[in-house]
Structure formats: C-alpha cells, structure tokens
Write a protein that holds these residues in place. Sequence first.
Motif, PDB file in Angstrom:
ATOM      1  N   SER A  81       3.996  -1.306 -12.587  1.00  0.00           N
ATOM      2  CA  SER A  81       2.886  -0.756 -11.811  1.00  0.00           C
ATOM      3  C   SER A  81       3.365   0.333 -10.860  1.00  0.00           C
ATOM      4  N   LEU A  82       4.555   0.152 -10.288  1.00  0.00           N
ATOM      5  CA  LEU A  82       5.111   1.200  -9.418  1.00  0.00           C
ATOM      6  C   LEU A  82       5.357   2.484 -10.201  1.00  0.00           C
ATOM      7  N   ASP A  83       5.729   2.353 -11.481  1.00  0.00           N
ATOM      8  CA  ASP A  83       5.947   3.543 -12.310  1.00  0.00           C
ATOM      9  C   ASP A  83       4.636   4.279 -12.580  1.00  0.00           C
ATOM     10  N   ARG A  84       3.514   3.584 -12.502  1.00  0.00           N
ATOM     11  CA  ARG A  84       2.198   4.197 -12.755  1.00  0.00           C
ATOM     12  C   ARG A  84       1.595   4.836 -11.501  1.00  0.00           C
ATOM     13  N   VAL A  85       2.294   4.797 -10.388  1.00  0.00           N
ATOM     14  CA  VAL A  85       1.778   5.418  -9.163  1.00  0.00           C
ATOM     15  C   VAL A  85       1.686   6.926  -9.401  1.00  0.00           C
ATOM     16  N   PRO A  86       0.507   7.516  -9.152  1.00  0.00           N
ATOM     17  CA  PRO A  86       0.336   8.951  -9.430  1.00  0.00           C
ATOM     18  C   PRO A  86       1.166   9.830  -8.490  1.00  0.00           C
ATOM     19  N   ASN A  87       1.333  11.066  -8.918  1.00  0.00           N
ATOM     20  CA  ASN A  87       2.054  12.038  -8.087  1.00  0.00           C
ATOM     21  C   ASN A  87       1.263  12.306  -6.812  1.00  0.00           C
ATOM     22  N   PRO A  88       1.976  12.606  -5.733  1.00  0.00           N
ATOM     23  CA  PRO A  88       1.290  12.851  -4.452  1.00  0.00           C
ATOM     24  C   PRO A  88       0.439  14.107  -4.490  1.00  0.00           C
ATOM     25  N   GLY A  89      -0.644  14.071  -3.737  1.00  0.00           N
ATOM     26  CA  GLY A  89      -1.512  15.239  -3.612  1.00  0.00           C
ATOM     27  C   GLY A  89      -2.772  14.879  -2.852  1.00  0.00           C
ATOM     28  N   ARG A 118      -8.733   8.944  -3.499  1.00  0.00           N
ATOM     29  CA  ARG A 118      -9.622   7.848  -3.916  1.00  0.00           C
ATOM     30  C   ARG A 118      -8.744   6.617  -4.139  1.00  0.00           C
ATOM     31  N   PRO A 119      -8.641   5.756  -3.152  1.00  0.00           N
ATOM     32  CA  PRO A 119      -7.768   4.590  -3.270  1.00  0.00           C
ATOM     33  C   PRO A 119      -8.174   3.696  -4.440  1.00  0.00           C
ATOM     34  N   ARG A 120      -7.155   3.084  -5.059  1.00  0.00           N
ATOM     35  CA  ARG A 120      -7.439   2.163  -6.156  1.00  0.00           C
ATOM     36  C   ARG A 120      -6.358   1.095  -6.220  1.00  0.00           C
ATOM     37  N   VAL A 121      -6.682   0.032  -6.899  1.00  0.00           N
ATOM     38  CA  VAL A 121      -5.775  -1.100  -7.047  1.00  0.00           C
ATOM     39  C   VAL A 121      -5.010  -0.924  -8.349  1.00  0.00           C
ATOM     40  N   LEU A 122      -3.675  -0.987  -8.286  1.00  0.00           N
ATOM     41  CA  LEU A 122      -2.852  -0.900  -9.489  1.00  0.00           C
ATOM     42  C   LEU A 122      -2.423  -2.276  -9.993  1.00  0.00           C
ATOM     43  N   MET A 173       0.854  -1.177   0.000  1.00  0.00           N
ATOM     44  CA  MET A 173       0.000   0.000   0.000  1.00  0.00           C
ATOM     45  C   MET A 173       0.899   1.239   0.000  1.00  0.00           C
ATOM     46  N   LEU A 174       0.766   2.058  -1.039  1.00  0.00           N
ATOM     47  CA  LEU A 174       1.588   3.259  -1.161  1.00  0.00           C
ATOM     48  C   LEU A 174       0.750   4.495  -0.871  1.00  0.00           C
ATOM     49  N   ASP A 175       1.211   5.296   0.069  1.00  0.00           N
ATOM     50  CA  ASP A 175       0.562   6.544   0.450  1.00  0.00           C
ATOM     51  C   ASP A 175       0.893   7.588  -0.612  1.00  0.00           C
ATOM     52  N   THR A 176      -0.128   8.159  -1.234  1.00  0.00           N
ATOM     53  CA  THR A 176       0.115   9.217  -2.225  1.00  0.00           C
ATOM     54  C   THR A 176      -0.487  10.542  -1.755  1.00  0.00           C
ATOM     55  N   SER A 177      -0.529  10.745  -0.435  1.00  0.00           N
ATOM     56  CA  SER A 177      -1.020  12.024   0.081  1.00  0.00           C
ATOM     57  C   SER A 177       0.026  13.109  -0.175  1.00  0.00           C
ATOM     58  N   GLY A 178      -0.355  14.326   0.035  1.00  0.00           N
ATOM     59  CA  GLY A 178       0.528  15.461  -0.235  1.00  0.00           C
ATOM     60  C   GLY A 178       1.838  15.416   0.528  1.00  0.00           C
ATOM     61  N   SER A 179       1.848  14.811   1.714  1.00  0.00           N
ATOM     62  CA  SER A 179       3.078  14.768   2.511  1.00  0.00           C
ATOM     63  C   SER A 179       4.157  13.894   1.874  1.00  0.00           C
ATOM     64  N   MET A 180       3.757  13.015   0.969  1.00  0.00           N
ATOM     65  CA  MET A 180       4.733  12.128   0.321  1.00  0.00           C
ATOM     66  C   MET A 180       5.539  12.856  -0.751  1.00  0.00           C
ATOM     67  N   ALA A 181       5.195  14.112  -1.065  1.00  0.00           N
ATOM     68  CA  ALA A 181       5.963  14.899  -2.031  1.00  0.00           C
ATOM     69  C   ALA A 181       7.165  15.573  -1.376  1.00  0.00           C
ATOM     70  N   ALA A 182       7.247  15.501  -0.058  1.00  0.00           N
ATOM     71  CA  ALA A 182       8.342  16.151   0.667  1.00  0.00           C
ATOM     72  C   ALA A 182       9.651  15.401   0.455  1.00  0.00           C
ATOM     73  N   ALA A 183      10.734  16.164   0.409  1.00  0.00           N
ATOM     74  CA  ALA A 183      12.076  15.583   0.343  1.00  0.00           C
ATOM     75  C   ALA A 183      12.709  15.796   1.706  1.00  0.00           C
ATOM     76  N   THR A 233      11.981  12.169  -3.036  1.00  0.00           N
ATOM     77  CA  THR A 233      10.778  12.403  -2.234  1.00  0.00           C
ATOM     78  C   THR A 233      10.476  11.170  -1.401  1.00  0.00           C
ATOM     79  N   ARG A 234       9.587  11.356  -0.466  1.00  0.00           N
ATOM     80  CA  ARG A 234       9.170  10.219   0.364  1.00  0.00           C
ATOM     81  C   ARG A 234       8.519   9.135  -0.497  1.00  0.00           C
ATOM     82  N   LEU A 235       7.784   9.550  -1.532  1.00  0.00           N
ATOM     83  CA  LEU A 235       7.154   8.572  -2.414  1.00  0.00           C
ATOM     84  C   LEU A 235       8.206   7.766  -3.170  1.00  0.00           C
ATOM     85  N   ALA A 236       9.273   8.424  -3.629  1.00  0.00           N
ATOM     86  CA  ALA A 236      10.356   7.701  -4.315  1.00  0.00           C
ATOM     87  C   ALA A 236      11.014   6.704  -3.361  1.00  0.00           C
ATOM     88  N   GLN A 237      11.184   7.101  -2.126  1.00  0.00           N
ATOM     89  CA  GLN A 237      11.756   6.189  -1.132  1.00  0.00           C
ATOM     90  C   GLN A 237      10.823   4.995  -0.899  1.00  0.00           C
TER      91      GLN A 237
END
Length: 192
Positions: free
Chosen positions: A164-172, A147-151, A93-103, A117-121
């Motif tokens: 599929s990891l490459d298709r993870v949307p940008n945080p927000g 809106r959570p979804r299954v990738l 489960m990958l968190d894509t909230s806005g806080s995951m854009a932080a470096a 970014t935290r998402l890249a980590q």
Amino acid sequence: MTFINPLGLLLGLLAIPVLLLHILKPRREEIEVSSTYLWRDHAAPVSSAAPWQKLKPSVLLLLQLLAVALLALAVARPAWVAPVPLADHTVFMLDTSGSMAAADGTDDILPDNLDATRLAQAKRIAEDLRAELPENGLASIIVAGPRPRVLLTASPDAVEFAESLDRVPNPGGEADFGSAFTLAESLETPGT
C-alpha cells in the motif's frame, strides 16, 4: 525536556532593561520641613544626585524578573518527549502535498540516499513504525492529498502495508487535512 522554540529563551534578555530601570531609578531622601514658604523664590528643577544606585532587592523587582522568565519560557514552548507505544489500531496519514516532493539534502532516516524526497522519508518512517505495532496490531493508511483517500483499512499484514505504501501517489497540490482527519476518525475500530 526540550524546547519547541529554543530561540524564545532570548526573551530572557529583557531582564537587563528591568534591572537597569531599578538601578537608574532616582532615590531621594525624604526630609520633613515645617514650611516651604521661604524657598518659593529659589524653586528649581531637582536632578538626581547620582544616576547609578545600588540595586536593592524588592518584591516589585522579583515579580518583574519572574514575569520576564515566564514569558521567555512560554515563548520557548517547553515539551516533554516520552516514548509512547502504538495503539492496537494505528492510522498512518501520509501528506502528499507538493512540499513533500522536496529533497532536503540532510536525511537522517536514509543516510545512503541524500536525494530522498520528504515523501520517501515519510514512507520509511511509516515502515519503521509499522514494525513497532503490538502483536496482532492493525494498520490503516490514509493519503492526505488534494482529495484524501484510504489506501489500507485495518490490516494486520505487514506485506500488504508495504504494498500500500508503494501505491502512494506522487506529491502535488495542497493537502486537505480536515477531510483526511475525518477519514481517520471513520476508521475507528471499537475496543482498539
């Protein structure tokens, strides 16, 4: 063993006031007298002869010190860290909230890229964990965003996992973890 909140151990300093209360406790010697009738005219407040008393161990003192120690340990939240093998079907489960854009600037996972970014980590950690899946293990990916979804659903393919990891949307936005966990439960595969 480690502590989740090691600063909680500072509550152990409460033992100092407990000890001081037992040292400063006035102790007067009890003497039996036949009558206080003659001393009524000379009644005056009595003060402690010596404020500092020798510390005498007692059950009460030991119980109070034990309570302080248990309180400090409870607040410090001890935890036992042990390696656990991944399940045959693991849901990432990958968190894509806005806080995951932080470096964060201190990247132990990607030391050559301090601006990650935290998402890249998180993606890198997911890739590393995917490599630890047992043989013929299945992996699913859920994006926990507004809106959570299954990738990816129950895939044994490592290449498909990376794509599929490459298709993870940008945080927000904010993550809806309640719905994301419901999605994860729905991906359960019986027997794995």
